[in-house]
Design a protein around this motif. Structure first.
Motif, PDB file in Angstrom:
ATOM      1  N   ILE A 191       0.841  -1.203   0.000  1.00 42.87           N
ATOM      2  CA  ILE A 191       0.000   0.000   0.000  1.00 42.87           C
ATOM      3  C   ILE A 191       0.874   1.250   0.000  1.00 42.87           C
ATOM      4  CG2 ILE A 191      -1.656   1.295   1.385  1.00 42.87           C
ATOM      5  CD1 ILE A 191      -2.822  -1.412   2.269  1.00 42.87           C
ATOM      6  N   ALA A 192       2.002   1.186   0.715  1.00 41.57           N
ATOM      7  CA  ALA A 192       2.916   2.341   0.713  1.00 41.57           C
ATOM      8  C   ALA A 192       3.475   2.589  -0.687  1.00 41.57           C
ATOM      9  CB  ALA A 192       4.050   2.091   1.706  1.00 41.57           C
ATOM     10  N   GLY A 193       3.776   1.504  -1.410  1.00 42.68           N
ATOM     11  CA  GLY A 193       4.250   1.668  -2.789  1.00 42.68           C
ATOM     12  C   GLY A 193       3.192   2.284  -3.671  1.00 42.68           C
ATOM     13  N   GLY A 194       1.925   1.826  -3.518  1.00 43.49           N
ATOM     14  CA  GLY A 194       0.839   2.414  -4.302  1.00 43.49           C
ATOM     15  C   GLY A 194       0.624   3.873  -3.950  1.00 43.49           C
ATOM     16  N   ALA A 195       0.727   4.192  -2.661  1.00 41.01           N
ATOM     17  CA  ALA A 195       0.567   5.591  -2.244  1.00 41.01           C
ATOM     18  C   ALA A 195       1.673   6.461  -2.816  1.00 41.01           C
ATOM     19  CB  ALA A 195       0.563   5.662  -0.714  1.00 41.01           C
ATOM     20  N   LEU A 196       2.869   5.926  -2.864  1.00 40.72           N
ATOM     21  CA  LEU A 196       3.993   6.693  -3.419  1.00 40.72           C
ATOM     22  C   LEU A 196       3.733   7.070  -4.877  1.00 40.72           C
ATOM     23  CD1 LEU A 196       6.881   7.732  -2.897  1.00 40.72           C
ATOM     24  CD2 LEU A 196       7.720   5.514  -3.703  1.00 40.72           C
ATOM     25  N   VAL A 197       3.201   6.099  -5.642  1.00 45.58           N
ATOM     26  CA  VAL A 197       2.895   6.376  -7.055  1.00 45.58           C
ATOM     27  C   VAL A 197       1.726   7.350  -7.174  1.00 45.58           C
ATOM     28  CG1 VAL A 197       2.085   5.339  -9.205  1.00 45.58           C
ATOM     29  CG2 VAL A 197       3.820   4.186  -7.838  1.00 45.58           C
ATOM     30  N   GLY A 198       0.651   7.102  -6.398  1.00 46.21           N
ATOM     31  CA  GLY A 198      -0.528   7.947  -6.501  1.00 46.21           C
ATOM     32  C   GLY A 198      -0.248   9.390  -6.102  1.00 46.21           C
TER      33      GLY A 198
END
Length: 380
Positions: free
Chosen positions: A286-293
């Motif tokens: 989720i942290a990786g997805g948040a970083l992209v978003g």
């Protein structure tokens, strides 16, 4: 100082009517260099069946298996064509070895022949392999279950210090690779989801797509695959090496059950740590997805967290944890099973390790498909 090459071998062919005389001279050894015998087979093939082949070795210096190999080839050709061979001119030692070589005929099945099975035979062999795997796995699950029952009954003999070492190995030491893979998987999910969602101006739903994907599926799946290649392979190699060194036989001789002493602590450690690693992998994904978003699609941190709370519920987390626990059992069983089935050679340890990884991944994917169908039908 370089070694001087030995005088080479030489073959002279004299033909007197139907008699062929092979004059051998020089050193007929592996190190010897000189004239070859490339033209001899053609000459022997052209001889009539009434011909005779004899030898002259007056100038022969040294010989080894090189000479014997040459003579066997000549004798086989002559025998096939029915040509008489007079070995009287050969050294006594060579004659004795040739007599010994032809004293006992070669067994028809002495040479290994490779045959390619047909389509139906290949399918049958694959089916038998799967059947054998299923039988071995069920038998091993039964033995592991009995070992767990002995643990609850206080009759299992294992060293708890080993258990805590396995917990450290399967838990804390696996965090770096789980962090890296989960973070990258979360970023990939975000990019893939955003590619479709941006067509409708719905980039805000990246949070839900990444959250659901990681919590229900990818967190458990990627953690299981990492542990299959890392910990499951290590279990197979450790137990397989003990099988090669006959340490497991020694345990049985001392009255210690290998299932309790070797398999049980490894299996408990992995089953205990898999849910913890799964939650950690979910957070990293989720942290990786948040970083992209946040960095690429302009979603604020509060918007991402709000959307995440809307889509991800406790039931999704529970499904992921249940799957990961099942995967942990399968990885531990595959690694320990292949280790216990390991042969007695060093090559067998490598094969057991490879087989443990392949078996674990196959079981993970198959069980995940079944659990996904069941949870979908039950609306979980």
């Amino acid at each position: 100082m370089s070694k001087e090459p030995e005088p080479g071998r030489k073959l002279s062919i004299e033909s007197r009517g139907d008699a062929l005389i092979l004059a051998l001279s020089g050193n007929w050894t592996r190190e010897g260099i000189g004239d070859g015998d490339a033209g001899l087979p053609g000459i022997v093939e052209q001889l009539p069946e009434s011909a005779t082949v004899s030898f002259r070795t007056d100038a022969l210096a040294a010989w080894d298996s090189t000479l014997l190999t040459f003579l066997v080839r000549v004798l086989d050709t002559c025998r096939r064509r029915g040509i008489a061979v007079v070995p009287d001119g050969l050294p006594a030692g060579v004659q004795g070895l040739l007599n010994l070589a032809y004293a006992v005929p070669e067994r028809q099945d002495a040479r290994r022949t490779e045959t390619n099975p047909g389509f139906l035979e290949s399918v049958g062999l694959r089916a038998l392999t799967v059947w054998h795997l299923a039988g071995s796995l069920l038998s091993f699950i039964g033995e592991a279950s009995l070992s767990v029952l002995r643990l609850f009954g206080g009759r299992a003999r294992l060293r708890w210090v080993d258990f805590w070492l396995f917990v450290e190995e399967a838990g804390a030491r696996a965090l770096p690779i789980v962090t890296l893979i989960s973070l990258l998987v979360g970023m990939i999910l975000a990019f893939v989801g955003a590619h479709q969602l941006s067509m409708f101006g719905a980039e805000i739903y990246i949070a839900g797509a990444v959250g659901i994907g990681m919590v229900r599926e990818m967190g458990a799946m990627m953690t299981a695959i990492i542990m299959a290649g890392r910990t499951g392979a290590a279990y197979a190699a450790q137990i397989g090496t003990m099988q090669v060194n006959q340490e497991i036989d020694a345990l049985k001789t001392m009255g210690i059950n290998p299932m309790d002493f070797l398999v049980l602590p490894r299996m408990l450690a992995l089953v205990l740590m898999m849910p913890v690693l799964c939650i950690y992998a979910d957070i990293m994904g989720i942290a990786g997805g948040a970083l992209v978003g946040i960095s690429t699609y302009g979603i604020s941190r509060s918007e991402f967290l709000n959307e995440l709370q809307k889509f991800v519920h406790f039931g999704d987390i529970a499904v992921g944890l249940f799957k990961c626990t099942v995967f942990g059992v399968l990885v531990a069983l595959a690694g320990c099973l292949r280790g216990m089935e390991c042969g007695r050679s060093s090559a067998a340890v490598g094969l057991a390790t490879t087989s443990a990884v392949v078996t674990a991944i196959m079981l993970i994917v198959a069980s995940d498909a079944v659990m996904t169908v069941v949870t979908t039908i039950l609306h979980l």
